[in-house]
Motif scaffolding. Structure first.
Motif, PDB file in Angstrom:
ATOM      1  N   LYS A  44      45.527  48.845  31.397  1.00 57.55           N
ATOM      2  CA  LYS A  44      46.197  47.443  30.637  1.00 57.55           C
ATOM      3  C   LYS A  44      47.604  46.969  31.675  1.00 57.55           C
ATOM      4  O   LYS A  44      47.051  45.364  31.653  1.00 57.55           O
ATOM      5  N   SER A  45      48.227  47.642  32.085  1.00 63.84           N
ATOM      6  CA  SER A  45      49.396  47.392  33.101  1.00 63.84           C
ATOM      7  C   SER A  45      48.664  46.382  34.023  1.00 63.84           C
ATOM      8  O   SER A  45      49.042  45.959  34.862  1.00 63.84           O
ATOM      9  N   GLU A  46      47.774  48.171  34.795  1.00 58.58           N
ATOM     10  CA  GLU A  46      47.182  47.556  36.419  1.00 58.58           C
ATOM     11  C   GLU A  46      46.402  45.842  36.038  1.00 58.58           C
ATOM     12  O   GLU A  46      46.586  44.987  37.163  1.00 58.58           O
ATOM     13  N   GLU A  47      46.164  46.125  34.752  1.00 60.63           N
ATOM     14  CA  GLU A  47      44.542  44.888  35.200  1.00 60.63           C
ATOM     15  C   GLU A  47      46.103  42.994  35.422  1.00 60.63           C
ATOM     16  O   GLU A  47      46.026  41.787  35.802  1.00 60.63           O
ATOM     17  N   LYS A  48      47.263  43.445  34.648  1.00 64.52           N
ATOM     18  CA  LYS A  48      48.158  42.712  34.398  1.00 64.52           C
ATOM     19  C   LYS A  48      48.614  42.140  35.765  1.00 64.52           C
ATOM     20  O   LYS A  48      49.080  41.152  35.832  1.00 64.52           O
ATOM     21  N   GLN A  49      48.488  43.486  36.249  1.00 62.14           N
ATOM     22  CA  GLN A  49      49.758  43.044  37.274  1.00 62.14           C
ATOM     23  C   GLN A  49      48.824  42.516  38.219  1.00 62.14           C
ATOM     24  O   GLN A  49      48.698  42.092  39.167  1.00 62.14           O
ATOM     25  N   LYS A  50      47.349  42.529  38.546  1.00 67.19           N
ATOM     26  CA  LYS A  50      46.024  41.799  39.398  1.00 67.19           C
ATOM     27  C   LYS A  50      46.408  41.076  38.969  1.00 67.19           C
ATOM     28  O   LYS A  50      46.270  40.039  39.494  1.00 67.19           O
TER      29      LYS A  50
END
Length: 340
Positions: A44-50
């Motif tokens: 989820k954090s990776e998606e938010k960062q993207k």
């Protein structure tokens, strides 16, 4: 020779070998940066960062750089990717080739635009079976336009060159019922063509006809520098002092400069003159010599925009070839406009 032996209590293994031996497995590594160790990031954090990064790229690609609020993104591949995604998100705008009704009627060869406005106002034009009196109506590609029960279609462009004889006036209609140049080209085509520019009643030579309005306007305008060469015969010898004045770049008539490009005096009697200019002013050649007190007895346009009278007898016409059309459109600047 004395051999080097390791000291007691110290390993003989090199620092690199020692590191490789004690190196943890790949999955035991922790990513490090200048700010210290990083913890593992969830999906989820990776998606938010993207998403944040993509938003940042969008701002960089589509808005001006503002100091203190935005930092430029140098990942070109990312910028291109996001730009492509944004273009796909935008709804496609379909280009429609709509034409004003009066222009459509004129292009169909019925009449001029001004006369077309009258037909529209009188309710003589039908579109898709209904009478239309709206002047600004734009005809769509699938519309059926009718006049007097006849379906109108856009004409193909026609280009005709005439070697005009004496005694014909350059107009489409004459209230005094004098002979017009239209009588000479009436069998050239079914399309409604018009003369480009004009020649006086007693002036002979090359005259162009077409139904291509944009082309005609461009060729006739002085800014296109359309070449015109005339053969002039005067009633008396052309004096040298008058020749010097005419060759002066500042020479002008009462309505302005004459835009002369060339002058030649032919024959020992100095009565025959060749003059090249690109002005489209009314009776320009006759007025030039009348300003010096001469009378023009013969005036013949021998060259028009590179076209000549070769194999074209007086009173006859011919169609322009494809090569001649390319040359004319290049000289008038129409092909450059399309490329742009």
């Amino acid at each position: 020779m004395k051999k080097n032996t390791p000291r007691k209590g110290k390993s003989n293994t090199s620092p690199f070998k020692k590191f490789m031996k004690e190196k943890p497995k790949r999955d035991e590594f922790q990513e490090r940066s200048f700010g210290g160790p990083k913890k593992r990031i969830s999906k989820k954090s990776e998606e938010k960062q993207k998403q944040r990064k993509n938003e940042k790229i969008k701002k960089t690609a589509y808005s001006p750089f503002e100091k203190g609020t935005q930092k430029p993104v140098y990942d070109i591949k990312k910028v291109m990717k996001v730009t492509k995604e944004l273009k796909e998100e935008k709804p496609e705008v379909k280009k429609t080739s709509e034409t004003r009704l009066n222009k459509y009627i004129s292009n169909a060869g019925v009449c001029s635009r001004r006369e077309a406005d009258q037909l529209i106002a009188e309710g003589k034009i039908k579109i898709n079976g209904k009478v239309v009196t709206e002047m600004g109506y734009k005809v769509k590609p699938n519309d059926r336009v009718e006049y007097e029960g006849k379906l109108l279609k856009k004409e193909k462009y026609v280009y005709v060159l005439l070697n005009k004889p004496k005694g014909f006036i350059t107009t489409t209609k004459d209230p005094q019922e004098r002979k017009t140049v239209m009588q000479l080209v009436k069998n050239a085509c079914d399309e409604r063509i018009y003369p480009v520019g004009r020649l006086d009643r007693n002036t002979t030579g090359l005259l162009l006809f077409t139904n291509d309005g944009e082309f005609a306007t461009k060729v006739a305008h002085p800014s296109s520098n359309t070449q015109k060469i005339y053969r002039v015969e005067l009633n008396k010898s052309f004096k040298e002092e008058h020749e010097e004045k005419l060759r002066d770049p500042n020479f002008a008539l009462e309505d302005g400069p004459i835009f002369m490009d060339g002058l030649s005096i032919n024959g020992d009697d100095r009565k025959e003159i060749g003059i090249e200019l690109h002005s489209g002013k009314n009776r320009i050649v006759r007025r030039i010599f009348e300003s010096f007190g001469y009378q023009v007895e013969v005036l013949d346009r021998t060259v028009l925009a590179g076209l000549t009278k070769k194999d074209l007898p007086r009173g006859k016409w011919r169609y322009l070839s494809e090569d001649e059309m390319i040359q004319l459109k290049y000289l008038s600047g129409l092909d450059k406009k399309k490329k742009k």
